[in-house]
Design a protein around this motif. Sequence first.
Motif: not given
Length: 143
Positions: A28-34, A85-91, A98-108
């Motif tokens: 995400l950071e790379e995308g924002i910088k790009h 717009q992409y930058r705002e969405e990526a941020m 950053e708020k996600l807790v370790l162990g949470a299940e995220i859809v890939q």
Amino acid sequence: MDTISLKMPVTIKAKLTEKLKAKILGELEEGIKHAELEVQQLNIQEKRVMQENQPEDAENPTPEEIQRLQSIQAHFGQERQKRLQYREEAMARKEETEKLVLGAEIVQGTLERQVDVHVGDDMRELMNVEVLVEDDKIIAIRS
């Protein structure tokens, strides 16, 4: 006919680990910088193109010259807006990650699988299959 072969969706989920979280945040950071770099490049290109298309008589431009300049500005404005717009969405995604807790299940994402279905099968059970991955290893297959 008592059996048929169908393609069914499979949800792929990942268990959030420190490694995966760092990878997602890095991407995400790379995308924002790009996107920021592309906005800067667009600004430079716009200035150059606008200078190249300046009317010879800047005091009294023709309607065609005015329209051409407005068209150039509109084009660069649209391209810049896409990047912003992409930058705002990526941020926003970065803040959520950053708020996600370790162990949470995220859809890939989802994949498809081939399934032989029979008369009497529970369709809901066949449709709701997910694979759980942790650090690129499958740790569970659920239905």
